[in-house]
Motif scaffolding. Structure first.
Motif, PDB file in Angstrom:
ATOM      1  N   THR A   1       0.827  -1.213   0.000  1.00 58.97           N
ATOM      2  CA  THR A   1       0.000   0.000   0.000  1.00 58.97           C
ATOM      3  C   THR A   1       0.860   1.263   0.000  1.00 58.97           C
ATOM      4  OG1 THR A   1      -0.253  -0.095   2.409  1.00 58.97           O
ATOM      5  CG2 THR A   1      -2.007  -1.057   1.074  1.00 58.97           C
ATOM      6  N   ASP A   2       1.966   1.239   0.719  1.00 59.62           N
ATOM      7  CA  ASP A   2       2.872   2.397   0.697  1.00 59.62           C
ATOM      8  C   ASP A   2       3.376   2.653  -0.717  1.00 59.62           C
ATOM      9  OD1 ASP A   2       2.534   2.753   3.403  1.00 59.62           O
ATOM     10  OD2 ASP A   2       4.509   1.924   3.961  1.00 59.62           O
ATOM     11  N   LEU A   3       3.734   1.583  -1.420  1.00 56.72           N
ATOM     12  CA  LEU A   3       4.233   1.711  -2.793  1.00 56.72           C
ATOM     13  C   LEU A   3       3.139   2.247  -3.732  1.00 56.72           C
ATOM     14  CD1 LEU A   3       6.697   1.199  -4.612  1.00 56.72           C
ATOM     15  CD2 LEU A   3       5.805  -1.101  -5.003  1.00 56.72           C
ATOM     16  N   LEU A   4       1.929   1.696  -3.617  1.00 52.84           N
ATOM     17  CA  LEU A   4       0.823   2.156  -4.466  1.00 52.84           C
ATOM     18  C   LEU A   4       0.521   3.630  -4.205  1.00 52.84           C
ATOM     19  CD1 LEU A   4      -1.546  -0.927  -4.134  1.00 52.84           C
ATOM     20  CD2 LEU A   4      -0.365  -0.198  -6.213  1.00 52.84           C
ATOM     21  N   ASN A   5       0.453   4.006  -2.930  1.00 55.68           N
ATOM     22  CA  ASN A   5       0.167   5.397  -2.584  1.00 55.68           C
ATOM     23  C   ASN A   5       1.287   6.327  -3.035  1.00 55.68           C
ATOM     24  OD1 ASN A   5      -2.339   4.820  -1.422  1.00 55.68           O
ATOM     25  ND2 ASN A   5      -1.415   4.375   0.562  1.00 55.68           N
ATOM     26  N   HIS A   6       2.534   5.891  -2.869  1.00 58.95           N
ATOM     27  CA  HIS A   6       3.689   6.695  -3.295  1.00 58.95           C
ATOM     28  C   HIS A   6       3.662   6.933  -4.811  1.00 58.95           C
ATOM     29  CE1 HIS A   6       7.762   8.276  -3.409  1.00 58.95           C
ATOM     30  NE2 HIS A   6       8.010   7.445  -4.402  1.00 58.95           N
ATOM     31  N   ASN A   7       3.206   5.916  -5.556  1.00 56.74           N
ATOM     32  CA  ASN A   7       3.146   6.022  -7.017  1.00 56.74           C
ATOM     33  C   ASN A   7       1.860   6.682  -7.515  1.00 56.74           C
ATOM     34  OD1 ASN A   7       5.686   4.894  -7.415  1.00 56.74           O
ATOM     35  ND2 ASN A   7       4.863   2.812  -7.418  1.00 56.74           N
ATOM     36  N   GLY A   8       1.005   7.121  -6.590  1.00 58.27           N
ATOM     37  CA  GLY A   8      -0.206   7.849  -6.981  1.00 58.27           C
ATOM     38  C   GLY A   8      -1.303   6.978  -7.566  1.00 58.27           C
TER      39      GLY A   8
END
Length: 136
Positions: free
Chosen positions: A43-50
């Motif tokens: 989820t951190d990766l998805l959120n970081h990538n917008g």
């Protein structure tokens, strides 16, 4: 899945088709989890990538992990392997609080329909995720 709107502006229900952009995100979530990454990392990766979450908001790790027994969460959604499940749960009102609560129905009463045209996750990847979940 894409939502279709009719000429009156109403959502057309029951017709589903794959949204390939969303399917790519789902497959990447499955691959990441099968490779050993945590729900929080994903989820951190998805959120970081917008990447927008399922309702257009940010992702939460519970959206990914869900509840295996209830079949909730991205990693437990049988639709991704071409199975549509009905009657999984029912809603009741708690007589003391007045709040609505969900109750899981007996799995024997679930209605499962094969919809192979909606499969977006291959069986090998699905099984790898289920194996990891069982060992967690």
């Amino acid at each position: 899945m894409l939502r279709h709107i009719d000429q009156q502006g109403e959502i057309v229900r029951g017709e589903r088709q794959i949204n390939e952009d969303e399917a790519k995100v789902i497959r990447s979530v499955f691959r990441s989890y099968a490779e050993g990454r945590s729900g929080r990392y994903i989820t951190d990766l998805l959120n970081h990538n917008g990447v927008s979450g399922p309702r257009g908001n940010i992702w939460h790790h519970t959206t990914i992990l869900g509840n295996q027994k209830r079949g909730s969460g991205v990693l437990n959604n049988a639709l991704y392997v071409g199975k549509l499940v009905w009657n999984r749960q029912r809603w009741m009102t708690n007589p003391y609080t007045g709040c609505r609560v969900s109750r899981l129905n007996d799995p024997a009463s679930w209605v499962i329909t094969d919809v192979p045209e909606l499969r977006i996750v291959q069986q090998r990847l699905w099984k790898a995720v289920k194996t990891r979940q069982a060992s967690a």
